[in-house]
Design a protein around this motif. Structure first.
Motif, PDB file in Angstrom:
ATOM      1  N   PHE A  81      19.255  36.559  45.788  1.00 27.24           N
ATOM      2  CA  PHE A  81      20.205  37.491  45.189  1.00 27.24           C
ATOM      3  C   PHE A  81      21.257  36.699  44.413  1.00 27.24           C
ATOM      4  N   ASP A  82      21.523  37.133  43.175  1.00 24.70           N
ATOM      5  CA  ASP A  82      22.468  36.441  42.302  1.00 24.70           C
ATOM      6  C   ASP A  82      23.797  37.205  42.247  1.00 24.70           C
ATOM      7  N   PRO A  83      24.837  36.727  42.943  1.00 24.56           N
ATOM      8  CA  PRO A  83      26.121  37.435  42.951  1.00 24.56           C
ATOM      9  C   PRO A  83      26.927  37.271  41.676  1.00 24.56           C
ATOM     10  N   ASN A  84      26.515  36.347  40.806  1.00 25.71           N
ATOM     11  CA  ASN A  84      27.268  36.114  39.573  1.00 25.71           C
ATOM     12  C   ASN A  84      27.192  37.290  38.600  1.00 25.71           C
ATOM     13  N   LYS A  85      26.305  38.228  38.851  1.00 25.19           N
ATOM     14  CA  LYS A  85      26.181  39.395  37.975  1.00 25.19           C
ATOM     15  C   LYS A  85      27.240  40.461  38.254  1.00 25.19           C
ATOM     16  N   PHE A  86      28.014  40.290  39.327  1.00 24.76           N
ATOM     17  CA  PHE A  86      29.111  41.224  39.600  1.00 24.76           C
ATOM     18  C   PHE A  86      30.279  40.951  38.666  1.00 24.76           C
ATOM     19  N   TYR A  87      30.894  42.007  38.162  1.00 24.86           N
ATOM     20  CA  TYR A  87      32.163  41.888  37.446  1.00 24.86           C
ATOM     21  C   TYR A  87      32.859  43.236  37.451  1.00 24.86           C
ATOM     22  N   LEU A  88      34.140  43.208  37.166  1.00 29.83           N
ATOM     23  CA  LEU A  88      34.983  44.404  37.213  1.00 29.83           C
ATOM     24  C   LEU A  88      35.636  44.612  35.857  1.00 29.83           C
ATOM     25  N   VAL A  89      35.610  45.860  35.368  1.00 35.74           N
ATOM     26  CA  VAL A  89      36.285  46.203  34.117  1.00 35.74           C
ATOM     27  C   VAL A  89      37.395  47.207  34.431  1.00 35.74           C
ATOM     28  N   SER A  90      38.630  46.814  34.176  1.00 35.78           N
ATOM     29  CA  SER A  90      39.765  47.690  34.471  1.00 35.78           C
ATOM     30  C   SER A  90      39.987  48.688  33.345  1.00 35.78           C
ATOM     31  N   GLU A  91      40.746  49.745  33.672  1.00 36.38           N
ATOM     32  CA  GLU A  91      41.109  50.756  32.687  1.00 36.38           C
ATOM     33  C   GLU A  91      42.598  50.632  32.358  1.00 36.38           C
ATOM     34  N   LYS A  92      42.935  50.854  31.130  1.00 36.74           N
ATOM     35  CA  LYS A  92      44.337  51.016  30.686  1.00 36.74           C
ATOM     36  C   LYS A  92      45.283  49.970  31.267  1.00 36.74           C
ATOM     37  N   PRO A  93      45.315  48.746  30.834  1.00 37.78           N
ATOM     38  CA  PRO A  93      44.503  48.164  29.759  1.00 37.78           C
ATOM     39  C   PRO A  93      43.121  47.752  30.259  1.00 37.78           C
ATOM     40  N   GLU A  94      42.239  47.505  29.312  1.00 39.82           N
ATOM     41  CA  GLU A  94      40.852  47.175  29.622  1.00 39.82           C
ATOM     42  C   GLU A  94      40.678  45.660  29.652  1.00 39.82           C
ATOM     43  N   PHE A  95      40.360  45.145  30.854  1.00 38.04           N
ATOM     44  CA  PHE A  95      40.079  43.727  31.039  1.00 38.04           C
ATOM     45  C   PHE A  95      38.777  43.580  31.811  1.00 38.04           C
ATOM     46  N   GLN A  96      38.113  42.463  31.607  1.00 36.38           N
ATOM     47  CA  GLN A  96      36.911  42.145  32.379  1.00 36.38           C
ATOM     48  C   GLN A  96      37.226  40.980  33.306  1.00 36.38           C
ATOM     49  N   TYR A  97      36.991  41.195  34.600  1.00 34.29           N
ATOM     50  CA  TYR A  97      37.298  40.184  35.614  1.00 34.29           C
ATOM     51  C   TYR A  97      36.007  39.648  36.227  1.00 34.29           C
ATOM     52  N   ARG A  98      35.921  38.336  36.344  1.00 30.91           N
ATOM     53  CA  ARG A  98      34.836  37.760  37.119  1.00 30.91           C
ATOM     54  C   ARG A  98      35.321  37.611  38.561  1.00 30.91           C
ATOM     55  N   PRO A  99      34.405  37.623  39.553  1.00 30.62           N
ATOM     56  CA  PRO A  99      34.832  37.489  40.946  1.00 30.62           C
ATOM     57  C   PRO A  99      35.567  36.177  41.204  1.00 30.62           C
ATOM     58  N   LEU A 100      36.581  36.271  42.025  1.00 33.21           N
ATOM     59  CA  LEU A 100      37.317  35.094  42.473  1.00 33.21           C
ATOM     60  C   LEU A 100      36.587  34.435  43.639  1.00 33.21           C
ATOM     61  N   LEU A 181      31.524  41.276  50.358  1.00 33.20           N
ATOM     62  CA  LEU A 181      32.912  41.467  49.950  1.00 33.20           C
ATOM     63  C   LEU A 181      33.143  40.690  48.660  1.00 33.20           C
ATOM     64  N   ILE A 182      33.628  41.396  47.635  1.00 30.72           N
ATOM     65  CA  ILE A 182      33.852  40.779  46.324  1.00 30.72           C
ATOM     66  C   ILE A 182      35.352  40.776  46.051  1.00 30.72           C
ATOM     67  N   TYR A 183      35.930  39.586  45.894  1.00 30.58           N
ATOM     68  CA  TYR A 183      37.365  39.440  45.678  1.00 30.58           C
ATOM     69  C   TYR A 183      37.656  39.338  44.174  1.00 30.58           C
ATOM     70  N   PHE A 184      38.613  40.165  43.728  1.00 29.11           N
ATOM     71  CA  PHE A 184      39.065  40.090  42.338  1.00 29.11           C
ATOM     72  C   PHE A 184      40.575  39.880  42.306  1.00 29.11           C
ATOM     73  N   TYR A 185      41.020  38.994  41.426  1.00 31.97           N
ATOM     74  CA  TYR A 185      42.441  38.717  41.231  1.00 31.97           C
ATOM     75  C   TYR A 185      42.892  39.589  40.069  1.00 31.97           C
ATOM     76  N   ILE A 186      43.633  40.670  40.373  1.00 32.42           N
ATOM     77  CA  ILE A 186      44.015  41.655  39.370  1.00 32.42           C
ATOM     78  C   ILE A 186      45.331  41.254  38.731  1.00 32.42           C
ATOM     79  N   SER A 187      45.371  41.343  37.409  1.00 32.27           N
ATOM     80  CA  SER A 187      46.449  40.702  36.661  1.00 32.27           C
ATOM     81  C   SER A 187      47.766  41.454  36.622  1.00 32.27           C
ATOM     82  N   SER A 188      47.804  42.722  36.994  1.00 36.20           N
ATOM     83  CA  SER A 188      49.083  43.435  36.959  1.00 36.20           C
ATOM     84  C   SER A 188      49.060  44.636  37.889  1.00 36.20           C
ATOM     85  N   ASP A 189      50.257  45.031  38.363  1.00 37.10           N
ATOM     86  CA  ASP A 189      50.362  46.115  39.327  1.00 37.10           C
ATOM     87  C   ASP A 189      50.059  47.480  38.723  1.00 37.10           C
ATOM     88  N   PHE A 190      50.175  47.635  37.395  1.00 36.89           N
ATOM     89  CA  PHE A 190      49.980  48.959  36.815  1.00 36.89           C
ATOM     90  C   PHE A 190      48.514  49.267  36.505  1.00 36.89           C
TER      91      PHE A 190
END
Length: 209
Positions: A81-100, A181-190
């Motif tokens: 299983f390849d976990p590197n294919k996981f990623y998160l796309v936030s809304e408003k603003p739109e950012f793409q995060y790779r897992p931490l 468990l996938i950890y993401f470092y989110i860049s802002s509180d809003f």
């Protein structure tokens, strides 16, 4: 109709409604290409019960969010299983995060980390020489979304005075039926909502805690 029969009918309808509601909102995705099924379980803030990540200091306006999924192979046989294919796309603003960081548990055992990999050789003084492996592909890079800014958090293996920063990905692992468990470092509180992806497949839209 008696009150007893009426109440019994209401209970049956209520149970049926709950079951239908749960079925409709179970977020299950089949990835035919990888012969796996991914079920989104929940999103939570980083808590003491979770395994410790390498990131120490959390900057003002940043937070770590943890997304939990269940992954099982379609034929219930163990496969890579390849976990590197996981990623998160936030809304408003739109950012793409790779897992931490990514952790896995199987058969109710303790969590273990997917092995970290870097394509840049660590400095001789680093205690993490084993992470250097240029042969393991960073498949996250295959799924970068055009027009969406990517957020990457490098980890410093050196010191503040002599930094040795690395962007890590993960060594694939043979699994069968696992909680991840996938950890993401989110860049802002809003930033409040986002979408978890695995490759090109959308796994779940979720609030980000």
């Amino acid at each position: 109709m008696s009150i007893f029969k009426t109440n019994k009918a209401l209970i049956i309808v209520g149970i049926f409604t709950i079951l239908v509601y749960q079925k409709c909102y179970t977020q299950m995705t089949t990835i035919e290409q990888d012969s796996i099924e991914i079920e989104f379980v929940k999103n939570n803030k980083l808590k003491n019960k979770y395994p410790k990540t390498y990131i120490g200091t959390i900057l003002n306006g940043f937070r770590i969010t943890v997304l939990e999924v269940n992954v099982k192979t379609l034929d219930l046989k163990k496969r890579k299983f390849d976990p590197n294919k996981f990623y998160l796309v936030s809304e408003k603003p739109e950012f793409q995060y790779r897992p931490l960081d990514i952790f896995i548990t199987e058969n109710n055992n303790d969590y273990s980390r997917f092995e970290l990999v870097t394509k840049k050789k660590p400095e001789p003084s680093s205690k993490m020489q084993e992470t250097y492996n240029p042969n393991i592909k960073d498949t996250y890079l295959d799924y970068k979304i055009d027009g969406v800014s990517g957020i990457i958090i490098p980890i410093n293996l050196g010191s503040p005075k002599f930094p040795d920063k690395h962007v890590f990905h993960f060594k694939p692992k043979v699994i069968n039926d696992s909680k991840i468990l996938i950890y993401f470092y989110i860049s802002s509180d809003f930033i409040k909502r986002g979408t978890l992806y695995y490759g090109n497949e959308e796994i779940a839209k979720t609030d980000l805690k």
